[in-house]
Design a protein around this motif. Structure first.
Motif, PDB file in Angstrom:
ATOM      1  N   ASP A  72       0.827  -1.209   0.000  1.00 16.28           N
ATOM      2  CA  ASP A  72       0.000   0.000   0.000  1.00 16.28           C
ATOM      3  C   ASP A  72       0.859   1.257   0.000  1.00 16.28           C
ATOM      4  OD1 ASP A  72      -2.240  -1.618   0.029  1.00 16.28           O
ATOM      5  OD2 ASP A  72      -2.638  -1.359   2.181  1.00 16.28           O
ATOM      6  N   THR A  75       2.327   1.784  -3.423  1.00 14.71           N
ATOM      7  CA  THR A  75       1.309   2.242  -4.370  1.00 14.71           C
ATOM      8  C   THR A  75       1.031   3.739  -4.176  1.00 14.71           C
ATOM      9  OG1 THR A  75       0.270   0.065  -4.327  1.00 14.71           O
ATOM     10  CG2 THR A  75      -1.052   1.869  -5.166  1.00 14.71           C
ATOM     11  N   LYS A  76       0.956   4.194  -2.955  1.00 14.45           N
ATOM     12  CA  LYS A  76       0.686   5.602  -2.657  1.00 14.45           C
ATOM     13  C   LYS A  76       1.874   6.478  -3.038  1.00 14.45           C
ATOM     14  CE  LYS A  76      -2.472   4.771   1.145  1.00 14.45           C
ATOM     15  NZ  LYS A  76      -2.710   4.884   2.591  1.00 14.45           N
ATOM     16  N   ARG A  77       3.073   5.923  -3.013  1.00 16.43           N
ATOM     17  CA  ARG A  77       4.287   6.688  -3.278  1.00 16.43           C
ATOM     18  C   ARG A  77       4.494   6.930  -4.765  1.00 16.43           C
ATOM     19  NH1 ARG A  77       9.857   4.080  -1.954  1.00 16.43           N
ATOM     20  NH2 ARG A  77      10.884   5.074  -3.657  1.00 16.43           N
TER      21      ARG A  77
END
Length: 79
Positions: A72, A75-77
């Motif tokens: 997660d 993915t956010k980075r």
């Protein structure tokens, strides 16, 4: 024996070993063991194995959670 009145330590050792049903090697080691094959030993082994399995399950669950968290975060980075 402690007061030096006995000259044969080997015979005293053999008497002690016979009394406690142990070998001379067991008498002089620090390792204290119960008789093998007793119900107590089997129960203790079973409990230890169950606890080990439970700890392993908990660690595996935690590893899965951490892998998901890492995924997660990656993915956010990404831009």
């Amino acid at each position: 024996m402690e007061r030096g009145e006995s000259s044969s330590r080997a015979s005293d050792t053999n008497i002690i070993c016979e009394l406690f049903k142990i070998t001379p090697e067991e008498l002089v080691t620090n390792d204290i063991r119960q008789d093998k094959g007793t119900t107590n030993d089997l129960n203790e082994t079973l409990i230890i194995n169950q606890l080990s399995d439970k700890v392993i399950e908990q660690y595996e669950a935690r590893i899965k959670e951490l892998k998901k968290t890492i995924k997660d975060l990656k993915t956010k980075r990404k831009p």
